[in-house]
Write a protein that holds these residues in place. Structure first.
Motif, mmCIF file in Angstrom:
data_model
loop_
_atom_site.group_PDB
_atom_site.id
_atom_site.type_symbol
_atom_site.label_atom_id
_atom_site.label_comp_id
_atom_site.label_asym_id
_atom_site.label_seq_id
_atom_site.Cartn_x
_atom_site.Cartn_y
_atom_site.Cartn_z
ATOM 1 N N HIS A 1 2.726 -1.419 4.416
ATOM 2 C CA HIS A 1 2.018 -2.085 3.309
ATOM 3 C C HIS A 1 2.991 -3.033 2.610
ATOM 4 O O HIS A 1 4.180 -3.095 2.970
ATOM 5 C CB HIS A 1 1.448 -1.069 2.317
ATOM 6 N N SER B 1 2.254 -3.705 -1.068
ATOM 7 C CA SER B 1 2.083 -3.434 -2.493
ATOM 8 C C SER B 1 3.089 -2.381 -2.930
ATOM 9 O O SER B 1 3.171 -1.309 -2.331
ATOM 10 C CB SER B 1 0.657 -2.935 -2.759
ATOM 11 N N ASN B 2 3.840 -2.678 -3.977
ATOM 12 C CA ASN B 2 4.842 -1.713 -4.465
ATOM 13 C C ASN B 2 4.202 -0.374 -4.813
ATOM 14 O O ASN B 2 4.764 0.691 -4.536
ATOM 15 C CB ASN B 2 5.549 -2.277 -5.701
ATOM 16 N N ARG B 3 3.016 -0.421 -5.411
ATOM 17 C CA ARG B 3 2.357 0.805 -5.829
ATOM 18 C C ARG B 3 1.974 1.668 -4.632
ATOM 19 O O ARG B 3 2.178 2.888 -4.626
ATOM 20 C CB ARG B 3 1.117 0.455 -6.662
ATOM 21 N N ASP C 1 10.662 -1.761 -1.385
ATOM 22 C CA ASP C 1 9.507 -2.362 -2.027
ATOM 23 C C ASP C 1 9.260 -3.746 -1.449
ATOM 24 O O ASP C 1 9.868 -4.132 -0.448
ATOM 25 C CB ASP C 1 9.735 -2.435 -3.550
ATOM 26 N N ARG C 2 8.348 -4.500 -2.089
ATOM 27 C CA ARG C 2 7.990 -5.838 -1.586
ATOM 28 C C ARG C 2 9.224 -6.746 -1.533
ATOM 29 O O ARG C 2 9.397 -7.507 -0.577
ATOM 30 C CB ARG C 2 6.913 -6.442 -2.485
ATOM 31 N N GLU D 1 -5.801 2.514 -2.831
ATOM 32 C CA GLU D 1 -5.619 1.076 -2.615
ATOM 33 C C GLU D 1 -6.737 0.302 -3.316
ATOM 34 O O GLU D 1 -7.917 0.501 -3.030
ATOM 35 C CB GLU D 1 -5.627 0.761 -1.118
ATOM 36 N N GLU E 1 -6.581 -5.442 -5.633
ATOM 37 C CA GLU E 1 -5.331 -6.144 -5.940
ATOM 38 C C GLU E 1 -4.225 -5.750 -4.960
ATOM 39 O O GLU E 1 -3.433 -6.598 -4.523
ATOM 40 C CB GLU E 1 -4.887 -5.836 -7.378
ATOM 41 N N ASP E 2 -4.153 -4.466 -4.605
ATOM 42 C CA ASP E 2 -3.158 -4.018 -3.623
ATOM 43 C C ASP E 2 -3.408 -4.684 -2.270
ATOM 44 O O ASP E 2 -2.470 -5.140 -1.605
ATOM 45 C CB ASP E 2 -3.231 -2.491 -3.438
ATOM 46 N N GLU F 1 -2.369 -8.241 -2.230
ATOM 47 C CA GLU F 1 -0.917 -8.395 -2.115
ATOM 48 C C GLU F 1 -0.476 -8.271 -0.654
ATOM 49 O O GLU F 1 0.437 -8.970 -0.214
ATOM 50 C CB GLU F 1 -0.200 -7.360 -2.977
#
Length: 465
Positions: free
Chosen positions: A290, A292-294, A304-305, A335, A338-339, A342
Motif C-alpha cells: 500500500h 497510505s501511511n495509515r 511509510d510513503r 481503507e 482517501e487511502d 493515495e
C-alpha cells in the motif's frame, strides 16, 4: 519430466503443484526423490496411480483452488487409474486435521516437514479397496493418516544435495535461498505456516547454481519470503549482496534474477552489486502492499510513503533503466476513499513497470482478520478494477522507453508461428512478454538480440537484429 523406465510393480506418479514458485521448488524436490527411487513420473494425473497435490493455503482464493483440485483428482478413481490421493503443502500444513476429518477422499496428508519423505509416504500407503465395475462398495480405508512431523512448526529446508527434477522450461530455474518469515504483517499467515526465517548457506546456494548451470540452466530466479533479509539469521547481518556477487560469477549463468524484496531492507550495497554485474538482471520485485501511511501502519509494515518514494528514487538513481514490479492490497480493513486515492497517486508518480493487485482476503488467525471496518466485497472489487485501469495506462507509458532500444531476449514459447520471449526486464510467469519477429528456426531457450518496435500495456514487440 522424463520418467525412468520401471517394471510393472512400480507405481505411476503425478505431482500437481499449486501456488508460488517457492512451492514449485518443493514439488521439484519431491519429483527428484521419486525419480531417484525409480517411480514412473507422468504429467497427466489421469494416467497416474498416485497423485500428489502440493497445495497452497495463502489466501481464500488459493485455498479454494486447492480444495477444488483435490476433489477433481478424487474423481479419477472412476475415470482414471487413481489408487492413492496424497495431499501436501501449505494447506495441508495449515489445516491438516480439518482436511483429515472433512475430506475422506484423501489417502494421506503430509506437511512441509515431510517433503523429503515423499517416497516413504507413498510406500507406506496401504492401497484401499475401491468400487470396481460400477459397484457400490464403500470406501474401505480409515481417514487419511497424518505423518508424525506434518503439523509441527515448519523447519525443513532443502539443500544442494536434494535431488530436483525441474518442471520449468530448460533455460531457467527457481532457487529458494531461504525459508520462512519473521515479519509481523497483520494480513499474512505465512510465518505461521512456513515457520521462522532460516537461510541456506552461501556455499550451498552457489553449489546448487553450479549444478543447475551444468544442466544447461541459464537463468536463476532467486526466491524467498523476503530475499533482502537473506543471511541475517545465519551470519548476523543480511548477505544478499555477497550472495549475488558470488552467483554472478558462476560460469554458464546468463541472468540472476531477484524476487520478493522488502522495501525498507533494500540497501545501497545491494544496489551497487546489482549495478556492477550485467548478469544480475536490473529487475526489482518489491511487494509494497500500500502507499497510505495509515494503512501501512495498520498492516504493521516497516516504513511509510516517504520511504517508498525514496526507494523508487534510489533504484532509478543507481540503475536508471531498471524494471520495477510490485503488488498491492486493496480493500484492507479500514481503507477509506482517501487511502485508496493515495495508492492511486503513488502509482502515477512512481510509474512502476508491472503491478499485481489483490483484494484483501480475510484470513483466520491473523490480526487483520478481526479488525473492525472490514471493507464490503463490492467496494473491494470496484477499487480493484479502478487500480488496474489506472496502472494499465501508466505501464503503457512507462514501456515506451524501450521503443528503439536493442535488448537481449530469451525465447519462451513457439506456437503456430508466434514466438514469445522475455527480456531481462521481465520475469517468467508474472510479467509481460516480447513478441519476437523475424527469427528463423526459433527454439525455446534461445538467446537473441531484438530491437523493440512497439510497446503496449504489458507486452513488447521486437524484431531480431
Amino acid at each position: 519430466m522424463s520418467p525412468k523406465t520401471a517394471d510393472k510393480s512400480v507405481k505411476t506418479v503425478a505431482v500437481i503443484s499449486l501456488g508460488c514458485p517457492k512451492n514449485t521448488v518443493d514439488s521439484e524436490v519431491m519429483l527428484g526423490k521419486l525419480a531417484k527411487d525409480n517411480y514412473m513420473l507422468v504429467k497427466d494425473p489421469a494416467e497416474a496411480e498416485v497423485v500428489i497435490v502440493n497445495t497452497c493455503g495463502f489466501i481464500e482464493a488459493s485455498k479454494k483452488e486447492s480444495i477444488d483440485t483435490i476433489l477433481d483428482v478424487a474423481k479419477l478413481r472412476k475415470s482414471g487409474h487413481l489408487k492413492s490421493l496424497v495431499v501436501g503443502g501449505c494447506l495441508a500444513h495449515r489445516y491438516g486435521d480439518d482436511l483429515k476429518n472433512e475430506l475422506p477422499e484423501i489417502d494421506i496428508l503430509f506437511g512441509l516437514n515431510d517433503v523429503e519423505n515423499v517416497v516413504q509416504q507413498i510406500k507406506g500407503i496401504p492401497l484401499p479397496a475401491h468400487p470396481t465395475n460400477g459397484g457400490d462398495q464403500a470406501h474401505e480405508h480409515d481417514r487419511a493418516p497424518l505423518l508424525p512431523n506434518s503439523l509441527n512448526e515448519a523447519t525443513y529446508v532443502y539443500d544442494a544435495s536434494s535431488p530436483r527434477l525441474l518442471s520449468t522450461p530448460s533455460h531457467f530455474a527457481y532457487v529458494k535461498i531461504s525459508e520462512g518469515c519473521d515479519l509481523p504483517c497483520t494480513f499474512c499467515i505465512i510465518p505461521k505456516i512456513r515457520g521462522h526465517y532460516r537461510s541456506r548457506s552461501i556455499e550451498d546456494i552457489e553449489q546448487e547454481a553450479k549444478n543447475l548451470a551444468s544442466q544447461g540452466i541459464k537463468e536463476l530466479c532467486l526466491v524467498a519470503q523476503d530475499s533482502t533479509w537473506y543471511g541475517s539469521d545465519r551470519y548476523g547481518r543480511p548477505q544478499i549482496a555477497p550472495l549475488l556477487e558470488r552467483l554472478a560469477q558462476v560460469e554458464g549463468i546468463e541472468w540472476v534474477r531477484l524476487h520478493y524484496l522488502y522495501p525498507s531492507r533494500v540497501t545501497d550495497e545491494m544496489l551497487e552489486v546489482m549495478a556492477k554485474y550485467q548478469r544480475i538482471t536490473p529487475y526489482f520485485d518489491v511487494p509494497l502492499q500500500h502507499a497510505s501511511n495509515r494503512i501501512l501502519k495498520s498492516m504493521q509494515r516497516i516504513g511509510d510513503r516517504t520511504l517508498l518514494d525514496k526507494l523508487i528514487s534510489r533504484i532509478k538513481g543507481k540503475i536508471p533503466h531498471a524494471s520495477i514490479r510490485s503488488t498491492f492490497i486493496v480493500g484492507f480493513p479500514g481503507e477509506t476513499n482517501e487511502d485508496f486515492d493515495e495508492l492511486l497517486d503513488f502509482l502515477k508518480t512512481s510509474e512502476l513497470d508491472y503491478v499485481g493487485f489483490f483484494s484483501y482476503s480475510k484470513e483466520e488467525n491473523t490480526p487483520a482478520g478481526v479488525m473492525a471496518d472490514q471493507v464490503p466485497e463490492k467496494v473491494k472489487q470496484a477499487r480493484l478494477a479502478e487500480a488496474y485501469r489506472v496502472q494499465e495506462a501508466i505501464a503503457e507509458k512507462a514501456h515506451q522507453r524501450w521503443v528503439g532500444q536493442t535488448l537481449t531476449a530469451v525465447v519462451e514459447s513457439v506456437e503456430k508461428g508466434e514466438v514469445q520471449g522475455r527480456t531481462q526486464y521481465q520475469a517468467p510467469e508474472v510479467d509481460g512478454v516480447v513478441l519476437i519477429e523475424g527469427l528463423e528456426k526459433p527454439k525455446v531457450g534461445q538467446w537473441v538480440k531484438v530491437e523493440i518496435t512497439h510497446a503496449f500495456q504489458q507486452d513488447l514487440v521486437g524484431k531480431v537484429v
